[in-house]
Scaffold this motif. Structure first.
Motif, PDB file in Angstrom:
ATOM      1  N   ALA A 183       0.815  -1.212   0.000  1.00 18.98           N
ATOM      2  CA  ALA A 183       0.000   0.000   0.000  1.00 18.98           C
ATOM      3  C   ALA A 183       0.850   1.265   0.000  1.00 18.98           C
ATOM      4  O   ALA A 183       0.451   2.281  -0.578  1.00 18.98           O
ATOM      5  CB  ALA A 183      -0.935  -0.011   1.210  1.00 18.98           C
ATOM      6  N   ARG A 239      -4.131  -1.796   2.562  1.00 12.69           N
ATOM      7  CA  ARG A 239      -4.976  -0.603   2.722  1.00 12.69           C
ATOM      8  C   ARG A 239      -5.836  -0.709   3.965  1.00 12.69           C
ATOM      9  O   ARG A 239      -6.051   0.287   4.672  1.00 12.69           O
ATOM     10  CB  ARG A 239      -5.834  -0.431   1.478  1.00 12.69           C
ATOM     11  N   ASP A 243      -5.696   1.844   7.154  1.00 14.46           N
ATOM     12  CA  ASP A 243      -6.902   2.526   7.605  1.00 14.46           C
ATOM     13  C   ASP A 243      -7.130   2.264   9.090  1.00 14.46           C
ATOM     14  O   ASP A 243      -7.431   3.186   9.865  1.00 14.46           O
ATOM     15  CB  ASP A 243      -8.099   2.056   6.787  1.00 14.46           C
TER      16      ASP A 243
END
Length: 265
Positions: A183, A239, A243
């Motif tokens: 990512a 990802r 997050d």
């Protein structure tokens, strides 16, 4: 220069009068990212821990409201990485060198008038030094609030992204680190060269990590430099990790702006 860190929160871009004004705030927080330059198998770059420290920190800082006074110092790219001795590319600082560096950074910050400092580390070989530096700075300055954090610690209860074996035995350059690097710096991840490797079973209650650990070097446990399974990593998981980590650290940093030390009895 700021990389993954929001430019508006990167302290080296400030002038000294701006730093002076920041230090005048009782709730101002400075964060020192700490990483390493060390081998991460055949598939990940040497800068993996440094990239994760700054990448996760940036994901958190972007979530804060503009008026929240939390700012990042430049990352420390070198760390205590002597467990990886013998693997080319690893740059090692001694424990004393790193500890002295952290202490002197802390003294500088305290000298400006800032009273809240976070050591934000992403290399698993040096949390103990963050603990020592934070405690020693606290002992020297009774109004200094210092916080030794490990970038992955807020996600230790989130296991659905990892296989049971990876949760139990993965330690270095495995699924989680590889996913996050996909990512952050996907063009530097050589997925075709990723291999899974776990330490051999030894039939003993003594383990590399845990309640009854033994001192080990990476070469004791792996030939590839990997301790885990990076072949199950994915961009989607990376990802999701970013997050999750970013959201939780944003909450922690906001808490620090409001934190007060317990009153002595």
């Amino acid at each position: 220069m700021h990389g993954f860190i929001p430019a508006a929160r990167y302290l080296p871009y400030f002038t000294w009068p701006e730093v002076q004004a920041l230090a005048a705030r009782d709730d101002a927080v400075l964060i020192q990212p700490v990483g390493a330059i060390e081998q991460h198998g055949h598939h990940l770059p040497l800068a993996t821990d440094s990239a994760i420290a700054t990448g996760v920190l940036g994901a958190a800082l972007y979530r804060l409201e503009p008026d929240v006074p939390v700012y990042a110092l430049p990352p420390l790219y070198y760390g205590k990485s002597n467990e990886h001795i013998g693997f080319p590319g690893t740059v090692m600082l001694g424990a004393k060198t790193l500890l002295d560096t952290l202490m002197e950074i802390g003294e500088s910050v305290y000298g400006w008038g800032v009273r809240r400092l976070v050591f934000f580390n992403a290399h698993g070989g040096q949390p103990q030094l963050m603990d020592i530096a934070a405690r020693d700075l606290r002992a020297r300055h009774r109004d200094f609030m210092t916080f030794p954090f490990f970038a992955w610690s807020v996600a230790r209860g989130d296991t659905d992204l990892l296989t049971p074996r990876e949760r139990a035995e993965g330690m270095h350059a495995g699924d989680a680190e590889t996913s996050v690097m996909l990512a952050l710096l996907g063009d530097r991840v050589l997925t075709a060269q990723a291999v899974a490797e776990y330490p051999p079973a030894r039939g003993t209650r003594l383990t590399p990590e845990g309640a009854l650990p033994y001192a080990w070097l990476t070469a004791d446990l792996t030939r590839s430099g990997v301790i885990g399974d990076p072949t199950t990593a994915s961009l989607d998981k990376g990802r999701r990790w970013l997050d999750l980590l970013g959201a939780r650290w944003a909450e922690v940093f906001l808490d620090i702006t409001r934190f007060e030390l317990p009153a002595s009895g």
